[in-house]
Design a protein around this motif. Structure first.
Motif: not given
Length: 327
Positions: A21-22, A25, A29, A51, A54, A58, A177-178, A181, A184-185
């Motif tokens: 994810g990083a 992301f 970005s 980044g 990141a 998170i 990007f989405m 993210l 990552l979450l």
């Protein structure tokens, strides 16, 4: 033992999700920023640098939300220890790292100052909201100064690195990007849950899990970036990446926990973990200074110095062992 399988699997999947994810992301970005007209150098010095931290950021936010703030603080301190002892040590073994004078003149004083301020925040055993926000806000002037200086003193190796930013259309960049993210979450939630369950199962604190398993897992981006940079010959990037990551870990990762949910800390956080991190930070800077003094024109972190860093990281685990083993 079957009760530990699911949390262990969750921790593994969570860390892998953080790493993937990083990467997505940062790629999304950075590509979007370039499409908006930002120069590659500014993107590299801001988005790409932040980044790599990141996953830690998170995880820290998620841990604070789940009332396991010590895991977040342990992640920040443990990641810095891993960056210096493990990442830099292994990278130096892969390829001796030439040392640039600016590391001693510019990055080192900044890292020492932020380390000292972090120590003041942790000294009383309580990380509160005000000091966390204050330390985090120092990121803004630091980035401004870095960008201003690097514009006036461009480094060819930094230019080579940021030229590798992917050339993506705006919809594709936004999609990555989405997606990055979101992963990552989800990865952070999974990682924190798995780490907490493992801590409970083995009767150790979330702090210890944060200092060890989570810290090493979330430091993998720095390890990968540094080793790959060294193999490509981008030596200044490999060494500078550790300095930059350590700054962001103290200013953003550690403070995220305190800003969201002020956390009471055990006395060992300062006396054992912070002091160990501070000592290895001074050791790393001393090795840089020694290399520059010995041979200013061809200074380098040699394989021998890399072994010293790895040994210092191993000694920290000797100090940590009573807490890990419960003795």
């Amino acid at each position: 033992m079957s009760a530990i399988y699911l949390p262990s699997l969750a921790l593994l999947i969570g860390v892998l999700g953080l790493l993937w994810g990083a990467d997505r992301f940062v790629a999304g970005s950075a590509a979007a920023a370039r499409n908006f007209g930002l120069s590659p150098m500014i993107i590299g010095l801001t988005l790409v640098s932040v980044g790599t931290s990141a996953p830690e950021i998170i995880v820290s936010i998620n841990a604070a939300i789940n009332n396991v703030g010590e895991l977040a603080v342990g992640n920040a301190l443990g990641s810095n220890l891993a960056n210096m002892g493990l990442v830099l040590g292994i990278t130096a073994l892969v390829a001796p790292l030439p040392v640039q004078g600016h590391l001693l003149r510019e990055e080192s004083p900044a890292l020492l100052l932020i380390t000292a301020l972090a120590g003041l925040c942790l000294y009383d055993g309580f990380l509160n909201r005000g000091e966390s926000i204050g330390l985090a806000l120092l990121v803004i002037p630091l980035l401004v100064l870095v960008v201003k200086y690097k514009r006036q003193h461009p480094n060819p190796e930094n230019i080579d690195e940021v030229d590798e930013i992917p050339d993506l259309s705006m919809p594709t960049a936004f999609l990555w990007f989405m997606v990055g993210l979101a992963v990552l979450l989800i990865g952070a939630e999974t990682t924190v849950w798995g780490a907490t369950e493992i801590a409970v199962h083995f009767g150790v604190s979330e702090l210890i899990i944060g200092l060890t398993v989570v810290a090493i897992g979330t430091s993998l981006p720095e390890l990968a970036a540094s080793v790959i940079s060294a193999l490509k010959g981008h030596h200044d990037i490999a060494l500078g990446n550790v300095f930059g990551s350590n700054l962001f870990n103290l200013m953003l990762v550690m403070t995220a926990a305190g800003a969201i949910s002020p956390v009471a800390l055990s006395s060992e956080v300062f006396s054992r973990d912070f002091v160990s991190m501070a000592v290895i930070t001074v050791l790393m800077i001393a090795l840089v200074a020694l290399a520059l003094r010995k041979n200013p024109a061809k200074a380098q972190i040699s394989r021998g110095l890399g072994v010293i860093l790895l040994m210092s990281y191993g000694f920290y685990y000797v100090l940590l062992w009573p807490a890990i083993s419960g003795s």
